[in-house]
Design a protein around this motif. Structure first.
Motif, PDB file in Angstrom:
ATOM      1  N   GLU A  71      35.779  32.066  49.771  1.00  0.00           N
ATOM      2  CA  GLU A  71      35.362  32.944  48.511  1.00  0.00           C
ATOM      3  C   GLU A  71      34.206  33.983  48.881  1.00  0.00           C
ATOM      4  O   GLU A  71      34.339  35.092  48.600  1.00  0.00           O
ATOM      5  CB  GLU A  71      34.608  32.014  47.562  1.00  0.00           C
ATOM      6  CG  GLU A  71      34.939  32.362  46.122  1.00  0.00           C
ATOM      7  CD  GLU A  71      34.841  31.205  45.273  1.00  0.00           C
ATOM      8  OE1 GLU A  71      33.819  30.425  45.326  1.00  0.00           O
ATOM      9  OE2 GLU A  71      35.696  30.930  44.446  1.00  0.00           O
ATOM     10  N   VAL A 107      33.987  35.190  52.030  1.00  0.00           N
ATOM     11  CA  VAL A 107      34.837  36.421  52.739  1.00  0.00           C
ATOM     12  C   VAL A 107      35.469  37.234  51.607  1.00  0.00           C
ATOM     13  O   VAL A 107      35.462  38.533  51.887  1.00  0.00           O
ATOM     14  CB  VAL A 107      35.909  35.775  53.639  1.00  0.00           C
ATOM     15  CG1 VAL A 107      36.707  36.864  54.280  1.00  0.00           C
ATOM     16  CG2 VAL A 107      35.148  35.376  54.826  1.00  0.00           C
ATOM     17  N   ALA A 108      35.989  36.641  50.482  1.00  0.00           N
ATOM     18  CA  ALA A 108      36.876  37.447  49.672  1.00  0.00           C
ATOM     19  C   ALA A 108      35.837  38.474  48.743  1.00  0.00           C
ATOM     20  O   ALA A 108      36.119  39.414  48.370  1.00  0.00           O
ATOM     21  CB  ALA A 108      37.586  36.537  48.724  1.00  0.00           C
ATOM     22  N   ASN A 109      34.570  37.835  48.625  1.00  0.00           N
ATOM     23  CA  ASN A 109      33.584  38.828  47.776  1.00  0.00           C
ATOM     24  C   ASN A 109      32.859  39.887  48.587  1.00  0.00           C
ATOM     25  O   ASN A 109      32.279  40.521  47.911  1.00  0.00           O
ATOM     26  CB  ASN A 109      32.523  37.712  47.154  1.00  0.00           C
ATOM     27  CG  ASN A 109      33.107  37.041  46.073  1.00  0.00           C
ATOM     28  OD1 ASN A 109      33.774  37.309  45.306  1.00  0.00           O
ATOM     29  ND2 ASN A 109      32.478  35.723  45.617  1.00  0.00           N
ATOM     30  N   PRO A 118      33.873  42.601  50.071  1.00  0.00           N
ATOM     31  CA  PRO A 118      34.161  43.985  50.150  1.00  0.00           C
ATOM     32  C   PRO A 118      33.494  44.460  48.893  1.00  0.00           C
ATOM     33  O   PRO A 118      32.640  45.657  49.075  1.00  0.00           O
ATOM     34  CB  PRO A 118      35.427  43.993  50.062  1.00  0.00           C
ATOM     35  CG  PRO A 118      36.133  42.766  50.716  1.00  0.00           C
ATOM     36  CD  PRO A 118      34.945  41.717  50.596  1.00  0.00           C
ATOM     37  N   SER A 119      33.451  43.768  47.809  1.00  0.00           N
ATOM     38  CA  SER A 119      32.880  44.309  46.557  1.00  0.00           C
ATOM     39  C   SER A 119      31.318  44.376  46.374  1.00  0.00           C
ATOM     40  O   SER A 119      30.670  44.871  46.250  1.00  0.00           O
ATOM     41  CB  SER A 119      33.385  43.397  45.353  1.00  0.00           C
ATOM     42  OG  SER A 119      33.111  42.271  45.241  1.00  0.00           O
ATOM     43  N   HIS A 159      32.079  36.293  39.624  1.00  0.00           N
ATOM     44  CA  HIS A 159      33.596  36.783  39.366  1.00  0.00           C
ATOM     45  C   HIS A 159      34.176  36.249  37.986  1.00  0.00           C
ATOM     46  O   HIS A 159      33.582  35.268  37.234  1.00  0.00           O
ATOM     47  CB  HIS A 159      34.509  36.666  40.470  1.00  0.00           C
ATOM     48  CG  HIS A 159      35.041  35.123  40.744  1.00  0.00           C
ATOM     49  ND1 HIS A 159      35.609  34.383  39.942  1.00  0.00           N
ATOM     50  CD2 HIS A 159      34.363  34.439  41.712  1.00  0.00           C
ATOM     51  CE1 HIS A 159      35.703  33.081  40.575  1.00  0.00           C
ATOM     52  NE2 HIS A 159      34.894  33.259  41.636  1.00  0.00           N
ATOM     53  N   THR A 160      34.943  36.883  37.549  1.00  0.00           N
ATOM     54  CA  THR A 160      35.609  36.383  36.355  1.00  0.00           C
ATOM     55  C   THR A 160      36.577  35.445  36.424  1.00  0.00           C
ATOM     56  O   THR A 160      37.008  35.489  37.655  1.00  0.00           O
ATOM     57  CB  THR A 160      36.251  37.565  35.264  1.00  0.00           C
ATOM     58  OG1 THR A 160      37.174  38.327  35.951  1.00  0.00           O
ATOM     59  CG2 THR A 160      35.203  38.589  34.546  1.00  0.00           C
ATOM     60  N   ARG A 220      40.116  33.514  37.098  1.00  0.00           N
ATOM     61  CA  ARG A 220      41.499  33.899  37.824  1.00  0.00           C
ATOM     62  C   ARG A 220      42.423  33.573  36.983  1.00  0.00           C
ATOM     63  O   ARG A 220      43.641  34.023  37.370  1.00  0.00           O
ATOM     64  CB  ARG A 220      41.304  33.412  39.131  1.00  0.00           C
ATOM     65  CG  ARG A 220      40.267  33.739  40.083  1.00  0.00           C
ATOM     66  CD  ARG A 220      40.530  33.552  41.665  1.00  0.00           C
ATOM     67  NE  ARG A 220      39.272  33.579  42.237  1.00  0.00           N
ATOM     68  CZ  ARG A 220      38.342  32.826  42.638  1.00  0.00           C
ATOM     69  NH1 ARG A 220      38.282  31.444  42.212  1.00  0.00           N
ATOM     70  NH2 ARG A 220      37.408  33.288  43.212  1.00  0.00           N
ATOM     71  N   ASP A 221      42.368  32.960  35.983  1.00  0.00           N
ATOM     72  CA  ASP A 221      43.420  32.607  35.287  1.00  0.00           C
ATOM     73  C   ASP A 221      43.332  33.386  33.838  1.00  0.00           C
ATOM     74  O   ASP A 221      42.468  33.266  33.098  1.00  0.00           O
ATOM     75  CB  ASP A 221      43.185  30.805  34.724  1.00  0.00           C
ATOM     76  CG  ASP A 221      44.331  30.583  33.960  1.00  0.00           C
ATOM     77  OD1 ASP A 221      45.457  31.305  33.718  1.00  0.00           O
ATOM     78  OD2 ASP A 221      44.444  29.239  33.550  1.00  0.00           O
ATOM     79  N   PRO A 222      44.472  34.175  33.480  1.00  0.00           N
ATOM     80  CA  PRO A 222      44.264  34.918  32.460  1.00  0.00           C
ATOM     81  C   PRO A 222      44.173  34.352  31.271  1.00  0.00           C
ATOM     82  O   PRO A 222      43.939  35.130  30.062  1.00  0.00           O
ATOM     83  CB  PRO A 222      45.507  35.950  32.403  1.00  0.00           C
ATOM     84  CG  PRO A 222      46.416  35.268  33.346  1.00  0.00           C
ATOM     85  CD  PRO A 222      45.574  34.473  34.114  1.00  0.00           C
ATOM     86  N   PHE A 223      44.764  32.951  31.170  1.00  0.00           N
ATOM     87  CA  PHE A 223      44.696  32.222  29.778  1.00  0.00           C
ATOM     88  C   PHE A 223      43.430  31.703  29.547  1.00  0.00           C
ATOM     89  O   PHE A 223      43.164  31.643  28.210  1.00  0.00           O
ATOM     90  CB  PHE A 223      45.760  31.137  30.011  1.00  0.00           C
ATOM     91  CG  PHE A 223      47.022  31.467  30.090  1.00  0.00           C
ATOM     92  CD1 PHE A 223      47.935  31.588  28.757  1.00  0.00           C
ATOM     93  CD2 PHE A 223      47.674  31.768  31.174  1.00  0.00           C
ATOM     94  CE1 PHE A 223      49.138  31.958  28.943  1.00  0.00           C
ATOM     95  CE2 PHE A 223      48.966  32.007  31.310  1.00  0.00           C
ATOM     96  CZ  PHE A 223      49.732  32.231  29.931  1.00  0.00           C
ATOM     97  N   ARG A 248      32.299  23.443  33.845  1.00  0.00           N
ATOM     98  CA  ARG A 248      32.476  22.814  35.160  1.00  0.00           C
ATOM     99  C   ARG A 248      31.297  23.230  35.960  1.00  0.00           C
ATOM    100  O   ARG A 248      31.030  24.463  36.198  1.00  0.00           O
ATOM    101  CB  ARG A 248      33.714  23.207  35.530  1.00  0.00           C
ATOM    102  CG  ARG A 248      34.870  22.682  35.429  1.00  0.00           C
ATOM    103  CD  ARG A 248      36.101  22.899  36.074  1.00  0.00           C
ATOM    104  NE  ARG A 248      37.480  22.479  35.395  1.00  0.00           N
ATOM    105  CZ  ARG A 248      38.474  23.067  35.443  1.00  0.00           C
ATOM    106  NH1 ARG A 248      38.607  24.310  35.889  1.00  0.00           N
ATOM    107  NH2 ARG A 248      39.288  22.551  34.662  1.00  0.00           N
ATOM    108  N   GLU A 267      31.101  27.061  36.112  1.00  0.00           N
ATOM    109  CA  GLU A 267      32.184  28.093  35.577  1.00  0.00           C
ATOM    110  C   GLU A 267      31.539  27.943  33.985  1.00  0.00           C
ATOM    111  O   GLU A 267      31.116  26.952  33.460  1.00  0.00           O
ATOM    112  CB  GLU A 267      33.426  27.244  35.307  1.00  0.00           C
ATOM    113  CG  GLU A 267      34.729  27.838  35.173  1.00  0.00           C
ATOM    114  CD  GLU A 267      35.909  27.092  35.085  1.00  0.00           C
ATOM    115  OE1 GLU A 267      36.516  26.855  36.160  1.00  0.00           O
ATOM    116  OE2 GLU A 267      36.149  26.428  34.008  1.00  0.00           O
TER     117      GLU A 267
END
Lengths: 340, 158
Positions: A63, A65-67, A69-70, A138-139, A141-144, A176, A183
């Protein structure tokens, strides 16, 4: 002799052109059964939350690593932010701090007066909730589901059920908790409900999330005294949200002649999408402890407590219009058009 | 078609997982393709000896854990999509690129519909037509995979 050769060849006679192990169909059936079982276990029982927490902790490096760049983009932007802009911001913030200080002086006198009056009346002294400052990483990842993830977790003493707010008002509730993150379910999520009070006339009610950035206040009679523009604040009787926090503003009232209930729509005042910092408020100590292992239970909690408070202390006819059997089970929330 | 090593499969899946974890904001959340699904479908159709329905299931579980949805939802939809994809896998050599793209489009749509069904069953609302946008971005990602790792169809010999 010939028979012997045949016996030697026998194991090779199974076609070995396409080796695939078990057939795709049997694999499909097996894995479908496995996933349906896991869904059932995850939905009804809580055995899998530990596995989930462990996995999220293991995923933390990925995570990061993914975060990265931003974060770099943000840092670079910060670095190159114009001097003039910083000076202006500094000026504005100083002014704001000054205004706040003046207001705080008044607040402290009023607070002292309030505690004094409460002690005269043998009432409880209100507890000042402590808070942890968190940042939205981050927001969801589940659009629901309407969730945001903050960078504070069980390592920072965050517990499931804590209320989360920003400078404008309530954002939601921690549902959570992972070791380094947690969360936050927004108050507009369909699963969440929040006990509120109309600031103007102290009318108590429960607001339910609608899943599309609005809140709904069901089970109030069509002639209820609520106007467009009314401010909703937390009532504080649930033991989770401290009293008096701004929640939402009434934006629309729909009158349906076929329904005995008013359809009241309000929009949250907190600005989740505008900034990153938020406050995780500590649970009030006076109430009984909230089960931390069951996020679903925590979600239900405010409503159940609201019900008991209603039956014990409520004398005003307005807020007792809520059918208690329905408020006790927010999972199958009935719409205001469908009274029981 | 050059042979594929297992390392390439694992590395691309890892990169797909990182892309899935990437903090998407604003329009990106709606537009973002289903990285894991597209990558797993590509390897499934390209190298079924390395990648099978079970791999798709594991990828689905990873996505479930990463998105925080009900454990098993993505796993179920990935498994079924992978199975349907595999059932025509040997005939894909004969397809032209457009037919192949159509085939993948169908698979992605199927997965979205299945996911929508599961989500509605769980008690969520229909999120609107933008829910199907990732299918199109997924097709772009699919073409990217073909550019990087080679086509599935037979190269033109004339």
């Amino acid at each position: 002799m010939l028979k012997g050769v045949h016996q030697k060849l026998e194991p090779q006679q199974t076609p070995a052109f396409f080796v695939r192990g078990a057939s795709p169909f049997s694999r499909m059936v097996f894995f479908c059964a496995l996933s349906i079982t896991m869904m059932a276990i995850d939905a009804r029982l809580n055995y899998l939350s530990q596995i989930r927490q462990g996995f999220i902790a293991a995923l933390h490096p990925l995570e990061m690593v993914a975060n990265a760049p931003s974060n770099w983009v943000r840092d670079i932007n910060r670095y190159f932010s114009v001097h003039n802009q910083l000076v202006q911001e500094n000026y504005a913030l100083k002014q704001q701090a000054f205004e706040h200080r003046v207001r705080l002086q008044r607040l402290s006198t009023i607070e002292a007066e309030n505690t004094h009056l409460r002690s005269l009346l043998n009432g409880d002294i209100p507890i000042q909730p402590k808070a942890i400052l968190g940042e939205i990483s981050h927001t969801g990842r589940d659009p629901f589901s309407l969730v945001v993830v903050v960078n504070r977790g069980s390592q920072h003493n965050v517990k499931a059920g804590q209320a989360v707010a920003d400078s404008k008002g309530v954002i939601g509730q921690i549902t959570r908790v992972f070791p380094f993150s947690s969360e936050v379910t927004l108050i507009t999520d369909k699963e969440l409900s929040i006990p509120i009070q109309i600031e103007r006339n102290q009318l108590r009610a429960i607001a339910f999330g609608e899943g599309n950035n609005t809140l709904d206040i069901p089970y109030l009679p069509a002639n209820v005294d609520i106007k467009v523009g009314d401010k909703l604040v937390t009532s504080g009787i649930d033991g989770i949200y401290p009293a008096g926090l701004a929640v939402a503003k009434v934006t629309k009232i729909l009158q349906n002649p076929e329904s005995p209930f008013a359809k009241i729509i309000s929009t949250p005042v907190a600005e989740v999408s505008n900034h990153l910092q938020l406050l995780i408020l500590e649970l009030p100590q006076a109430k009984e402890s909230v089960p931390t292992t069951k996020p679903v239970e925590v979600k239900n909690k405010p409503v159940i407590e609201k019900k008991s408070a209603d039956t014990s202390a409520d004398t005003s006819s307005n807020s007792s219009a809520q059918p208690s059997s329905q408020t006790a089970t927010p999972k199958n929330k009935a719409k205001p058009n469908a009274p029981n | 078609m050059r042979p594929i090593s297992l390392v390439a499969v694992i590395i691309t899946l890892l990169i797909a997982l990182i892309c899935q974890l990437f903090p998407w904001v604003g329009q990106g959340v709606i537009l973002r393709p289903d990285f894991m699904l597209v990558v797993i479908l590509y390897w499934l159709l390209r190298a079924p000896n390395l990648c099978n329905v079970g791999t798709a299931w594991i990828a689905g579980i990873l996505v479930d854990l990463a998105t925080g949805s009900l454990l098993g939802q993505h796993a179920l939809s990935f498994t079924l999509t992978a199975y349907i994809g595999l059932s025509y896998q040997r005939r894909l050599v004969l397809f032209n690129p457009w037919q192949l793209a159509g085939y993948v489009f169908g698979l992605l749509i199927f997965e979205r519909l299945l996911m929508l069904f599961l989500k509605l069953f769980e008690g969520n609302d229909y999120p609107g037509w933008t829910y199907f946008l990732p299918v199109f971005s997924g097709l772009i990602l699919w073409q990217l995979m073909i550019l990087m790792f080679g086509a599935l169809t037979r190269p033109k010999t004339r």
